[in-house]
Design a protein around this motif. Structure first.
Motif, short mmCIF file in Angstrom:
data_model
loop_
_atom_site.label_atom_id
_atom_site.label_comp_id
_atom_site.label_asym_id
_atom_site.label_seq_id
_atom_site.Cartn_x
_atom_site.Cartn_y
_atom_site.Cartn_z
N THR A 27 7.67 -57.47 -62.27
CA THR A 27 7.61 -58.49 -61.22
C THR A 27 6.38 -58.24 -60.36
N ASP A 28 5.61 -59.30 -60.10
CA ASP A 28 4.41 -59.17 -59.27
C ASP A 28 4.77 -59.34 -57.80
N ILE A 29 4.05 -58.57 -56.94
CA ILE A 29 4.22 -58.68 -55.50
C ILE A 29 3.10 -59.56 -54.94
N ASP A 30 3.46 -60.61 -54.21
CA ASP A 30 2.45 -61.50 -53.64
C ASP A 30 1.94 -60.95 -52.31
N ARG A 31 2.85 -60.50 -51.46
CA ARG A 31 2.45 -59.90 -50.17
C ARG A 31 3.61 -59.09 -49.62
N VAL A 32 3.30 -58.21 -48.68
CA VAL A 32 4.32 -57.34 -48.10
C VAL A 32 4.02 -57.12 -46.63
N ASN A 33 5.08 -56.98 -45.84
CA ASN A 33 4.93 -56.69 -44.42
C ASN A 33 5.98 -55.65 -44.04
N SER A 34 5.56 -54.62 -43.29
CA SER A 34 6.47 -53.55 -42.91
C SER A 34 6.44 -53.39 -41.39
N ASP A 35 7.65 -53.21 -40.81
CA ASP A 35 7.76 -53.05 -39.36
C ASP A 35 8.72 -51.89 -39.07
N ASP A 36 8.21 -50.83 -38.42
CA ASP A 36 9.05 -49.69 -38.06
C ASP A 36 9.91 -50.06 -36.86
N LYS A 37 11.22 -50.23 -37.09
CA LYS A 37 12.11 -50.61 -35.99
C LYS A 37 12.40 -49.43 -35.07
N ASP A 38 12.63 -48.28 -35.64
CA ASP A 38 12.79 -47.06 -34.85
C ASP A 38 12.47 -45.88 -35.77
N GLU A 39 12.79 -44.69 -35.32
CA GLU A 39 12.45 -43.51 -36.10
C GLU A 39 13.28 -43.38 -37.37
N TYR A 69 14.77 -46.13 -39.36
CA TYR A 69 14.66 -47.11 -40.44
C TYR A 69 13.50 -48.07 -40.22
N SER A 70 13.04 -48.67 -41.31
CA SER A 70 11.97 -49.68 -41.32
C SER A 70 12.51 -50.98 -41.88
N LEU A 71 11.95 -52.07 -41.41
CA LEU A 71 12.27 -53.40 -41.93
C LEU A 71 11.08 -53.88 -42.75
N MET A 72 11.32 -54.11 -44.04
CA MET A 72 10.24 -54.51 -44.95
C MET A 72 10.53 -55.89 -45.52
N ASN A 73 9.49 -56.72 -45.57
CA ASN A 73 9.59 -58.05 -46.18
C ASN A 73 8.64 -58.10 -47.37
N PHE A 74 9.20 -58.36 -48.55
CA PHE A 74 8.41 -58.50 -49.76
C PHE A 74 8.49 -59.94 -50.26
N VAL A 75 7.33 -60.56 -50.53
CA VAL A 75 7.30 -61.85 -51.21
C VAL A 75 6.88 -61.58 -52.64
N ILE A 76 7.78 -61.87 -53.58
CA ILE A 76 7.55 -61.54 -54.98
C ILE A 76 7.57 -62.80 -55.84
N LYS A 77 7.07 -62.69 -57.07
CA LYS A 77 7.02 -63.82 -58.00
C LYS A 77 8.08 -63.63 -59.07
N VAL A 78 9.06 -64.55 -59.12
CA VAL A 78 10.14 -64.48 -60.09
C VAL A 78 10.27 -65.80 -60.84
N ARG A 79 11.01 -65.75 -61.95
CA ARG A 79 11.17 -66.96 -62.77
C ARG A 79 12.28 -67.86 -62.24
N ASP A 80 13.38 -67.23 -61.72
CA ASP A 80 14.53 -68.01 -61.26
C ASP A 80 15.46 -67.10 -60.47
N ARG A 81 16.65 -67.64 -60.12
CA ARG A 81 17.62 -66.86 -59.34
C ARG A 81 18.13 -65.66 -60.13
N VAL A 82 18.25 -65.81 -61.44
CA VAL A 82 18.74 -64.70 -62.27
C VAL A 82 17.75 -63.54 -62.22
N HIS A 83 16.47 -63.86 -62.37
CA HIS A 83 15.42 -62.84 -62.30
C HIS A 83 15.45 -62.16 -60.92
#
Length: 709
Positions: free
Chosen positions: A661-673, A675-689
């Protein structure tokens, strides 16, 4: 040259190279022009007719043919007098009339702005030039005389005309190799825009000239003596750079820092003598290694040929610029394409002597035509021609060793389009000096470029961000516009077919007569345009379907099944389908379409937060469903809560990559010491993928929570 007060000067010049019958035709043109312009005056003073006569005199200096001179005398008749093109055809023939029309501005047509009017006029002139290059020669002479005599105009208008001349006409003169006109235009523009700077620089140059005349004569004599010693027949001419050239060199520098104010030309009999004379010059004075240029082996794009070198002179090591060329090369350097008529008038085989200049000029004109045919409008055309007129060139090679000239900053993709438009469209990669390189790579002189071609044309909109040549830019835009129009046509047809199902009407059943009724009602020219407007979001398919039902005389409306009422999405709809960035719909999701004038058909998930607002405009909403077989990949956004440990981002990224699976873009935000909140936008074929990727990520110990946005 002063404005003439009689036709005698023009007659005298033309009698030297034209036959009596042709000279008489020129006299008749003058008499006709004088009648046509009777009572008209120039702001600079005098009867208007003396302006076109002066334009003809400029062209006579280049020994242009009698038709060109007649067209020059009559070039303002159609625009400024009651006489028409047909009147000129009747008296002087169609060729002259076509040239006059080519030079004539579009003054009688109304445009949205002065900028658009100028662009339209320029495009018309360029197209006329493509049919007869004499049109641009007349226009250049017209502009030169106007610049010589515009002292009576307001200062702001002088500056505006000077800007336009520097922007368009001086570069065209340079592109056609007519340096004598280019230099005078540039100096006149400099004087009009900056009269005080011009006066100061001119005075300073006169002071320097007075102190160096003897020194320059001695250097010229020294060059001449060495040529004689080496048995080279030639002539040495000393010259000084023109004021505008010096002014441009002085940006950020003092006048005293400009060392190469004066230059020398060595005119010899043949090419072999050029290279021998170069050796003689270097044996006299030490050359600057990086300032030696061979424009004989590799001519400039306008056909200019010469050897250039810069040497350390005998007085305070001042730099001396030396140009070495043959007599024919000197004629071409001064007169460019205009020299073609001079050789013809002298009875020599101009096509052989100037074949290279003619070919290069015609290649440029051909390139202009390609730009014009692909440009969206006259403003695009004007801007793209400006790009083409200011090339600082590089020289690169095809795999077979052919030399291709490109503007500095050109990329490998520009190179592909320079070879052929179809090759540019189908380019998928390149090799520079046998090494794979990105298409956006800027080329350097001397490199060898191999283009890797795909099976089908597939230009990308992103290419416009890095191509530099006018041809590449206009051809890519033209392809994208055509592709979008085709996609809009196909989608419009499907949307209309879907909307007509409610009335049990098929598109194939709509007669030509009914089509014409609809087109008349909507004020459109053809059915294809209607379908394109539906597909691009400019017309609602339901409303068009309702009009078709009304004009067909049918009142029947049926309840279609859900599958029949909705439009299937296959993923092959192209540029007029957009997948909403707010919810990233995937095959398998329940979806809704919204028709937008800006984007065409925009697809949302039916659970998207924006759908509620969209449904307040039901006439713009389209029921959609995914087809049984869907092509391509789609963006999906995942939000992950991850333990804040070293390397967590890399672990997540590599795990996603392991699922192919290819990654289109990613964003990471350190909420505290912790855990981190990460957002990945990825390229998939469908809901099953997407579900498969999420299952793999959930197995990671550092992933505490995962959800689809």
């Amino acid at each position: 040259m002063a404005t003439p007060t009689s036709i005698n000067g023009l007659i005298e010049k033309t009698s030297a190279y034209l036959n009596p019958e042709q000279v008489e035709r020129i006299r008749q043109a003058f008499e006709f022009g004088a009648i046509a312009h009777e009572g008209q005056k120039r702001k600079a003073g005098g009867d208007y007719i003396w302006h076109p006569v002066a334009v003809a005199e400029i062209l006579a200096e280049y020994k242009l043919d009698h038709e060109s001179l007649i067209a020059a005398i009559l070039h303002d008749v159609v625009e400024d007098t009651p006489f028409t093109k047909e009147d000129i055809i009747e008296r002087f023939g169609e060729s002259v009339a076509d040239m006059v029309e080519g030079v004539t501005k579009l003054a009688k047509v109304q445009f949205a702005s002065a900028k658009e009017a100028k662009a339209e006029s320029f495009q018309k002139m360029m197209l006329a030039m493509s049919r007869d290059i004499r049109v641009i020669l007349i226009k250049l002479a017209d502009r030169l005389h106007n610049m010589r005599t515009m002292g009576a105009m307001r200062r702001d208008k002088q500056a505006r005309i000077a800007d336009e001349t520097l922007e368009i006409y001086a570069p065209i003169a340079a592109r056609l190799g007519i340096n004598a006109i280019r230099i005078e235009l540039e100096d006149l523009c400099f004087k009009a825009k900056y009269p005080f700077r011009h006066a100061v620089l001119e005075k300073r140059l006169q002071q320097v000239r007075g102190g160096r005349n003897e020194a320059l004569k001695q250097i010229a004599d020294t060059f001449q003596h060495r040529l004689d010693q080496d048995g080279i027949e030639g002539q040495v001419i000393g010259r000084e750079k023109h004021l505008y050239s010096l002014y441009r060199k002085m940006h950020g520098r003092k006048f005293s820092e400009i060392l190469d104010i004066f230059a020398f030309r060595i005119i010899v009999k043949d090419i072999d003598s050029c290279y021998r004379a170069l050796g003689s010059a270097h044996s006299l004075y030490k050359p600057l290694p990086l300032r030696i240029k061979d424009y004989i082996a590799v001519p400039k794009k306008n056909g200019y040929q010469s050897l250039h070198t810069t040497v350390m002179g005998p007085y305070n090591n001042a730099h001396l610029e030396v140009q070495i060329r043959t007599e024919q090369m000197h004629d071409v350097s001064e007169h460019g394409i205009a020299a073609h008529w001079q050789y013809k008038q002298e009875g020599e085989n101009g096509d052989n002597k100037l074949s290279q200049v003619d070919t290069l000029a015609q290649e440029w004109v051909k390139n202009l035509l390609e730009i014009q045919q692909s440009a969206g409008n006259s403003l695009d055309f004007l801007e793209n021609v400006k790009i083409d007129l200011f090339p600082e060139v590089i020289y690169v090679f095809t795999p077979k060793g052919d030399i291709i000239t490109l503007p500095r900053g050109a990329t490998a993709l520009d190179f592909a389009y320079a070879l052929h438009t179809d090759l540019g469209h189908a380019t998928i990669g390149c090799r520079i000096d046998k090494k794979a390189a990105p298409l956006r790579t800027m080329l350097e002189s001397g490199e060898s470029i191999q283009i890797i071609k795909g099976r089908h044309p597939a230009p990308q909109a992103s290419w416009l961000q890095f191509v530099t040549t006018a041809k590449a830019r206009t051809q890519i835009r033209h392809f994208m516009r055509h592709l979008k129009a085709t996609d809009a046509l196909n989608l419009g047809k499907r949307l209309l077919e879907s909307a007509l199902k409610a009335y049990q009407i098929k598109c194939t059943e709509i007669s030509e007569e009914l089509q014409q009724q609809i087109l008349d009602e909507l004020q459109l020219h053809n059915w294809q345009t209607l379908l394109e407007e539906i597909g691009s979001g400019n017309r609602m398919p339901q409303l068009v379907a309702k009009q078709i039902q009304h004009f067909s005389g049918s009142d029947q409306e049926v309840q279609a099944s859900l599958q029949d009422k909705t439009l299937p999405i296959t993923g092959t709809e192209g540029m007029v389908i957009h997948y909403a960035q707010c919810c990233h719909p995937l095959p398998g999701d329940n979806i809704l379409g919204f028709i937008s004038k800006e984007k065409g058909l925009v697809i949302h998930r039916d659970c998207c937060a924006n759908v509620k607002q969209l449904k307040t405009q039901p006439d713009k909403c389209i029921e959609l469903h995914w087809a049984d077989e869907v092509e391509g990949t789609y963006l999906a956004e995942l939000q992950l809560e991850v333990d804040n440990v070293r390397g967590s981002l890399g672990t997540i990224a590599s795990t996603i990559a392991s699922t192919n699976t290819d990654i289109d873009r990613v964003n990471s935000d350190d909420k505290d010491e912790s855990y981190s909140l990460m957002n990945f936008v990825i390229k998939v074929r469908d809901r099953v993928h997407l579900a498969q990727v999420m299952r793999v990520l959930k197995r990671l110990s550092i992933v505490q929570k995962i959800q689809r946005n």
